[in-house]
Design a protein around this motif. Sequence first.
Motif, PDB file in Angstrom:
ATOM      1  N   GLN A  17       0.804  -1.223   0.000  1.00 25.46           N
ATOM      2  CA  GLN A  17       0.000   0.000   0.000  1.00 25.46           C
ATOM      3  C   GLN A  17       0.839   1.276   0.000  1.00 25.46           C
ATOM      4  N   TRP A  18       2.164   1.146  -0.133  1.00 26.26           N
ATOM      5  CA  TRP A  18       3.026   2.321  -0.089  1.00 26.26           C
ATOM      6  C   TRP A  18       2.637   3.277  -1.222  1.00 26.26           C
ATOM      7  N   PRO A  19       2.448   4.564  -0.925  1.00 29.63           N
ATOM      8  CA  PRO A  19       2.069   5.527  -1.968  1.00 29.63           C
ATOM      9  C   PRO A  19       3.127   5.594  -3.075  1.00 29.63           C
ATOM     10  N   LYS A  20       2.695   5.396  -4.299  1.00 23.83           N
ATOM     11  CA  LYS A  20       3.616   5.339  -5.451  1.00 23.83           C
ATOM     12  C   LYS A  20       4.347   6.653  -5.680  1.00 23.83           C
ATOM     13  N   GLU A  21       3.723   7.774  -5.292  1.00 21.47           N
ATOM     14  CA  GLU A  21       4.346   9.078  -5.544  1.00 21.47           C
ATOM     15  C   GLU A  21       5.466   9.410  -4.554  1.00 21.47           C
ATOM     16  N   LYS A  22       5.598   8.639  -3.503  1.00 22.09           N
ATOM     17  CA  LYS A  22       6.638   8.910  -2.501  1.00 22.09           C
ATOM     18  C   LYS A  22       7.968   8.309  -2.940  1.00 22.09           C
ATOM     19  N   GLU A  23       9.015   9.114  -2.808  1.00 24.83           N
ATOM     20  CA  GLU A  23      10.353   8.652  -3.165  1.00 24.83           C
ATOM     21  C   GLU A  23      10.940   7.808  -2.040  1.00 24.83           C
ATOM     22  N   ASN A  24      11.928   7.017  -2.386  1.00 22.18           N
ATOM     23  CA  ASN A  24      12.668   6.206  -1.418  1.00 22.18           C
ATOM     24  C   ASN A  24      11.771   5.304  -0.588  1.00 22.18           C
ATOM     25  N   GLY A  25      10.800   4.683  -1.229  1.00 18.47           N
ATOM     26  CA  GLY A  25       9.950   3.731  -0.539  1.00 18.47           C
ATOM     27  C   GLY A  25      10.711   2.442  -0.256  1.00 18.47           C
ATOM     28  N   PRO A  26      10.221   1.648   0.672  1.00 18.29           N
ATOM     29  CA  PRO A  26      10.895   0.390   1.001  1.00 18.29           C
ATOM     30  C   PRO A  26      10.777  -0.603  -0.162  1.00 18.29           C
ATOM     31  N   THR A  53      11.864  -4.046   0.415  1.00 22.18           N
ATOM     32  CA  THR A  53      11.605  -5.339   1.050  1.00 22.18           C
ATOM     33  C   THR A  53      11.164  -5.113   2.492  1.00 22.18           C
ATOM     34  N   VAL A  54      10.680  -6.178   3.119  1.00 22.76           N
ATOM     35  CA  VAL A  54      10.271  -6.134   4.529  1.00 22.76           C
ATOM     36  C   VAL A  54      11.450  -5.726   5.413  1.00 22.76           C
ATOM     37  N   LYS A  55      12.659  -6.108   5.025  1.00 21.10           N
ATOM     38  CA  LYS A  55      13.847  -5.774   5.823  1.00 21.10           C
ATOM     39  C   LYS A  55      14.143  -4.276   5.845  1.00 21.10           C
ATOM     40  N   ASP A  56      13.585  -3.544   4.878  1.00 25.24           N
ATOM     41  CA  ASP A  56      13.801  -2.098   4.815  1.00 25.24           C
ATOM     42  C   ASP A  56      12.886  -1.328   5.773  1.00 25.24           C
ATOM     43  N   VAL A  57      11.943  -2.023   6.403  1.00 24.05           N
ATOM     44  CA  VAL A  57      10.917  -1.367   7.227  1.00 24.05           C
ATOM     45  C   VAL A  57      11.085  -1.736   8.697  1.00 24.05           C
ATOM     46  N   LYS A  58      10.974  -0.739   9.552  1.00 26.26           N
ATOM     47  CA  LYS A  58      10.864  -0.969  10.995  1.00 26.26           C
ATOM     48  C   LYS A  58       9.533  -0.380  11.424  1.00 26.26           C
ATOM     49  N   LEU A  59       8.826  -1.117  12.280  1.00 25.08           N
ATOM     50  CA  LEU A  59       7.564  -0.642  12.843  1.00 25.08           C
ATOM     51  C   LEU A  59       7.785  -0.334  14.314  1.00 25.08           C
ATOM     52  N   ILE A  60       7.289   0.816  14.746  1.00 24.59           N
ATOM     53  CA  ILE A  60       7.434   1.231  16.137  1.00 24.59           C
ATOM     54  C   ILE A  60       6.037   1.436  16.707  1.00 24.59           C
ATOM     55  N   SER A  61       5.795   0.804  17.841  1.00 28.92           N
ATOM     56  CA  SER A  61       4.521   0.956  18.534  1.00 28.92           C
ATOM     57  C   SER A  61       4.809   1.117  20.012  1.00 28.92           C
ATOM     58  N   ALA A  62       4.227   2.127  20.616  1.00 32.05           N
ATOM     59  CA  ALA A  62       4.414   2.418  22.040  1.00 32.05           C
ATOM     60  C   ALA A  62       5.898   2.509  22.398  1.00 32.05           C
ATOM     61  N   GLY A  63       6.696   3.078  21.474  1.00 26.46           N
ATOM     62  CA  GLY A  63       8.115   3.283  21.727  1.00 26.46           C
ATOM     63  C   GLY A  63       8.992   2.057  21.551  1.00 26.46           C
ATOM     64  N   ARG A  64       8.412   0.953  21.077  1.00 29.37           N
ATOM     65  CA  ARG A  64       9.190  -0.281  20.888  1.00 29.37           C
ATOM     66  C   ARG A  64       9.264  -0.641  19.413  1.00 29.37           C
ATOM     67  N   ILE A  65      10.441  -1.097  18.970  1.00 28.50           N
ATOM     68  CA  ILE A  65      10.589  -1.624  17.615  1.00 28.50           C
ATOM     69  C   ILE A  65      10.045  -3.040  17.633  1.00 28.50           C
ATOM     70  N   VAL A  75      11.807   3.770   7.418  1.00 30.20           N
ATOM     71  CA  VAL A  75      12.349   3.082   6.256  1.00 30.20           C
ATOM     72  C   VAL A  75      13.852   3.299   6.208  1.00 30.20           C
ATOM     73  N   GLN A  76      14.580   2.204   5.996  1.00 35.68           N
ATOM     74  CA  GLN A  76      16.033   2.304   5.856  1.00 35.68           C
ATOM     75  C   GLN A  76      16.324   2.976   4.527  1.00 35.68           C
ATOM     76  N   PRO A  77      17.125   4.060   4.541  1.00 30.04           N
ATOM     77  CA  PRO A  77      17.431   4.743   3.289  1.00 30.04           C
ATOM     78  C   PRO A  77      18.284   3.858   2.394  1.00 30.04           C
ATOM     79  N   PRO A  78      18.289   4.152   1.077  1.00 28.90           N
ATOM     80  CA  PRO A  78      19.123   3.362   0.170  1.00 28.90           C
ATOM     81  C   PRO A  78      20.582   3.435   0.589  1.00 28.90           C
ATOM     82  N   SER A  79      21.325   2.379   0.302  1.00 27.53           N
ATOM     83  CA  SER A  79      22.749   2.336   0.649  1.00 27.53           C
ATOM     84  C   SER A  79      23.478   3.470  -0.045  1.00 27.53           C
ATOM     85  N   LEU A  80      24.404   4.063   0.676  1.00 22.13           N
ATOM     86  CA  LEU A  80      25.225   5.135   0.126  1.00 22.13           C
ATOM     87  C   LEU A  80      26.540   4.559  -0.364  1.00 22.13           C
TER      88      LEU A  80
END
Length: 136
Positions: A41-50, A52-64, A92-97
């Motif tokens: 469901q990631w918005p297509k117009e947004k740059e630097n989207g994830p 893979t699943v490994k590129d995403v961290k979810l935080i809830s109530a201050g916990r990863i 989202v983890q930014p692309p590798s530099l």
Amino acid sequence: MSGVQDQLEIKFRLTDGTDIGPKSFSAATSVATLKENILAQWPKEKENGPKTVKDVKLISAGRILENNRTIGECRSPLCDIPGGVTTMHVVVQPPSLDKEKKVPTGSFGAGLDSEAGGSLMRRGNWLMHIHHLIVF
């Protein structure tokens, strides 16, 4: 537990303050499945989207949240209100530099601009947008 309590309404807050959702999920849904839903469901117009699943961290109530846990296991009794919508923050983890362009880790937060009333922080290769401060 009844069937209604086994369902959680969740919205995913992106770093720019926009949301994906809310959507209803079973308490037995894994965090990895939530991340797959975010990718789909990631918005297509947004740059630097994830990518893979490994590129995403979810935080809830201050916990990863860990991929192998269910959202039922990750519930916070202080933050999850029955019948309410739970907000999970997406990082989202930014692309590798390239090695020449890599920001030194010793300059934690140096040169990063704030946006949407928050501040940006660098932790390893993760760029995090912090805009909530909870004081107890």
